[in-house]
Every structure is written in C-alpha cells, then in structure tokens.
Design an enzyme around this catalytic site. Structure first.
Site, mmCIF file in Angstrom:
data_model
loop_
_atom_site.group_PDB
_atom_site.id
_atom_site.type_symbol
_atom_site.label_atom_id
_atom_site.label_comp_id
_atom_site.label_asym_id
_atom_site.label_seq_id
_atom_site.Cartn_x
_atom_site.Cartn_y
_atom_site.Cartn_z
ATOM 1 N N ASP A 141 0.819 -1.222 0.000
ATOM 2 C CA ASP A 141 0.000 0.000 0.000
ATOM 3 C C ASP A 141 0.856 1.277 0.000
ATOM 4 O OD1 ASP A 141 -2.065 -1.809 0.306
ATOM 5 O OD2 ASP A 141 -2.217 -1.520 2.469
ATOM 6 N N ARG A 176 -15.349 -1.718 -24.982
ATOM 7 C CA ARG A 176 -15.929 -1.747 -23.640
ATOM 8 C C ARG A 176 -15.229 -0.765 -22.708
ATOM 9 N NH1 ARG A 176 -15.881 -8.309 -23.038
ATOM 10 N NH2 ARG A 176 -18.018 -8.665 -23.715
ATOM 11 N N GLN A 288 -1.885 -9.233 -6.504
ATOM 12 C CA GLN A 288 -0.922 -8.132 -6.350
ATOM 13 C C GLN A 288 0.087 -8.400 -5.239
ATOM 14 O OE1 GLN A 288 -3.564 -4.232 -6.880
ATOM 15 N NE2 GLN A 288 -4.688 -5.981 -6.114
HETATM 16 O O1 F6P Z 1 -2.442 -3.939 3.423
HETATM 17 C C1 F6P Z 1 -2.247 -4.817 2.363
HETATM 18 C C2 F6P Z 1 -3.579 -5.257 1.803
HETATM 19 O O2 F6P Z 1 -3.344 -6.110 0.694
HETATM 20 C C3 F6P Z 1 -4.514 -4.118 1.398
HETATM 21 O O3 F6P Z 1 -4.167 -3.523 0.186
HETATM 22 C C4 F6P Z 1 -5.836 -4.831 1.397
HETATM 23 O O4 F6P Z 1 -6.877 -3.921 1.638
HETATM 24 C C5 F6P Z 1 -5.701 -5.795 2.550
HETATM 25 O O5 F6P Z 1 -4.317 -5.978 2.770
HETATM 26 C C6 F6P Z 1 -6.354 -7.136 2.310
HETATM 27 O O6 F6P Z 1 -6.270 -7.892 3.463
HETATM 28 P P1 F6P Z 1 -6.551 -9.459 3.529
HETATM 29 O O7 F6P Z 1 -5.304 -10.151 3.080
HETATM 30 O O8 F6P Z 1 -6.878 -9.725 4.947
HETATM 31 O O9 F6P Z 1 -7.687 -9.756 2.600
#
Ligand code: F6P
Length: 365
Positions: A141, A176, A288
């Site tokens: 993030d 689209r 990601q």
């Molecule tokens: O903080 C990293 C992150 O991948 C965020 O981008 C996302 O909102 C969150 O963690 C998702 O968390 P989890 O792995 O618990 O679904």
C-alpha cells in the site's frame, strides 16, 4: 559467536520481499555479527504461543526470490488484544506481559518486526514495555509515514500495471469500459502509480471522492474522439462523493477489521446505465501480493535487512529503517505508530496525470 540473539517476525498481510528480508537479516547476523537468529512463526502469534524456528544460513539459502514468508504471518495476532475462546465465548485479553516474559526467557537482545502500520504500532508498544525493537517497513500500500517507500510496493505496482496493459487490448477489441480494482486500503498510491504507468483514462483514489458524472463525461468524450473503449483504475478504497467506501468483509478478530472491495462493480453498473456502453470489471485482489519480488524490491528488502542488523549491533533500538532519497536511514518508531501516509491533493503525480489528460473522477484545475 557473540552469544547475542535476535528475533524476527513478519506481521500483517504478506508481500513480495519478506523472504529477502529474512535472508538478509539472518545472513548478516551470522556472518557479520556472529549472532543467532530465531524466527517467530505467524507474526505476533509466535510471540504469544511460543512458536519459533532457529534460522540458519542453510534454511534461508535460496529464498531471496520466493514470494510470501517462510515464517508465516498473521494480520490478526496482537499481544495487546489477543482473542481467546473461554467458556464458549471469544474474549479479548492483553497478553503483552506474557509476550515480554517469552522475549526475556528466550534471551533476546532485540526483535526485528517486519510489517506495515499495524505491526509498527504493536512493535512500538512492545518497545515501551522494554523490548529492543527494530522495525522494517513492508506493504504493497506504500502508506507508511517517514519512509519514501516500502518494499512490496514496486512488485504490486508492476503486477497492476501489467494487468492494465492487458486489459487495454481486450477493452479495445470489444469497445468496452474496463473497471480495474486495485488494492491499497485507504491510500491511493497503488492505483495512482499503476494507473499512470498503464495509461488509465480515469484514476479513482480514496483521497479524491469521485463524481460518476465526470467519469461518464470522460467515457463519452473518448467515444466522440473515436476511442470506443476506456480504462478506469479504481482503488478499492475509492469513494463516491457523498457516499461511503464499499466494505467487502468485516474481520472481527483483526485489529484492522474492515476489508474493502466491490467499488469497481458499483462504478461499472453506473457507467453502463448512463452510457449504454458495455462495462466489465477486473478485481486484481491478492494477485498483487503474490509471487516473486521485482529486482527493486529484492534490493530494498536486502538493504533494509542489513540496516536493521547494523542498528541491532549498535544497540540503536526502537527505530524503523527507512529510505529517504537514495539513503537507507532510520527513524524513531514512535513517529510511525498509528499514522498513515495518504496521497496529498497537490502530489506531483496527480499533476502529471492531469497534464496528460487523466481524469481523477472530479473536475480539477
Ligand atoms: O495492506 C495490504 C492489503 O493487501 C490491502 O491492500 C488490502 O486492503 C488488505 O491488505 C487485504 O487484506 P486481507 O489479506 O486480509 O484480505
């Protein structure tokens, strides 16, 4: 051997580069400082349940390029708010004294906590109870303060950019609108940077609430100019003006309870309704966070690891390693606790996007 012992744990959501840090810390500790390294399993859970492994040169060899973390992680474990089942009921207990007792029983000279803002906050609280802490900032993030970037971000940005590139050709073939949802929680860095790198026509970030009319205007204008497709890059935390973030899930036993997700579908429905142009949604999700780190993340993770061990060896504790420009530095962990770095409205990146005709979902000068 110096008889010194350092612990390491990886906390919060995983990201590419964690193993590079574990390897860098272990090899530097053993070869440069003659210290022993123990790795706690599953983040702070290992420090609560007394679960760890001795890390040797051999068992960290070959992990540099591997995604994930060989130690495991948890984005729920927190010694200050430990969820336990007692008499059929979940209760929340502060077991930080027990974790500190384990830290002392294991004769640790320091604990290296690799994680995001949640991990840094817990680590900082343990520091206040007497643990010698060094933090290493990780997250896709890029929302940690006091550091230019975090490892994991570069890889996630590359994955998201490739996805946007791939979506372009199919969007173009079918005329689209593709709405691609990327992670980032409350910070728009990942959407902003992958959106600019991938040439997104509209980029929506949590810091700038969007208006659907503006997105529709962009899509229609592109059609008029013969561009019969559009790419909208939406951060999972993007929010419609006057509306609220879309919550996908509430994880009640996690310190950060809200999991965002679903905004892309909401946007796609509205665009399709207004323009009658077919819309499709692609949610990149945990793709990601998976797989092998980019060279940049491997290098940053290794530099952070070496710096963390140098701080341990010097006895310079309660610091988080950080990058400022080209320098690997350290900052007091206290400055990081409980804070998030969001995209400023006057960011150069937003300015660059505006200059090349990108819309941020509202009219901006
Ligand atoms: O903080 C990293 C992150 O991948 C965020 O981008 C996302 O909102 C969150 O963690 C998702 O968390 P989890 O792995 O618990 O679904």
């Amino acid at each position: 051997m110096s008889n010194k012992r350092v612990g390491i744990l990886t906390g919060g959501g995983d990201c590419p580069g964690l193993n590079a840090v574990i390897r860098g810390v272990t090899k530097t500790a053993i070869t440069r400082y003659g210290m022993e390294v123990i790795g706690f399993k599953d983040g702070f859970e290992g420090l609560i349940d007394n679960r760890f492994v001795i890390l040797t040169y051999e068992n960290v060899s070959g992990i540099l390029t591997q995604g994930g973390t060989i130690l495991g992680t948890s984005n729920k474990a927190n010694p200050f708010q430990h969820h336990v089942l007692e008499n059929g009921k979940i209760i929340v207990k502060d077991v930080s004294d027990e974790s500190m007792a384990l830290y002392k029983d294991l004769s640790l000279d320091a604990l290296i906590a690799v994680g995001g803002d949640g991990t840094m906050t817990i680590a900082g609280m343990l520091a206040k109870k007497g643990a010698n802490i060094v933090g290493v900032p990780k997250t896709i993030d890029k929302d940690l303060v006091e550091t230019d970037t975090t490892f994991g971000f570069d890889t996630a940005r590359a994955i998201a950019t490739e996805a946007i590139d791939r979506l372009h050709s199919t969007a173009q073939s079918h005329h689209r609108v593709m709405v691609v949802e990327v992670m980032g929680r409350n910070a728009g860095w990942l959407a902003l940077e992958s959106g600019i790198a991938g040439g997104g026509d509209v980029i929506l970030i949590p810091e700038i609430p969007f208006e659907i009319e503006e997105i529709v205007r962009v899509v229609r204008q592109r059609s008029r100019f013969g561009k019969r497709f559009s790419i909208v890059v939406a951060s999972e935390g993007a929010v419609q003006k006057g509306g609220e973030q879309v919550v996908q899930k509430v994880v009640s036993d996690s310190p950060e309870k809200i999991r965002l997700g679903g905004i892309a579908q909401h946007i796609a429905n509205q665009i399709e309704n207004e323009t009658k142009i077919e819309c499709r949604v692609a949610i990149l999700g945990h793709l990601q966070r998976g797989g092998t780190p980019t060279p940049m993340d491997r290098i940053l993770a290794t530099q952070f690891a070496v710096k963390a061990m140098d701080l341990v060896a010097k006895g310079n504790f309660n610091q988080m390693v950080a990058v400022h420009g080209n320098q690997i530095v350290s900052v007091p962990i206290e400055k990081v606790m409980g804070r998030q770095k969001l995209v400023p409205r006057d960011s150069d990146l937003i300015e660059a996007g505006l200059s090349v005709g990108t819309s941020f979902g509202i009219k901006m000068d």
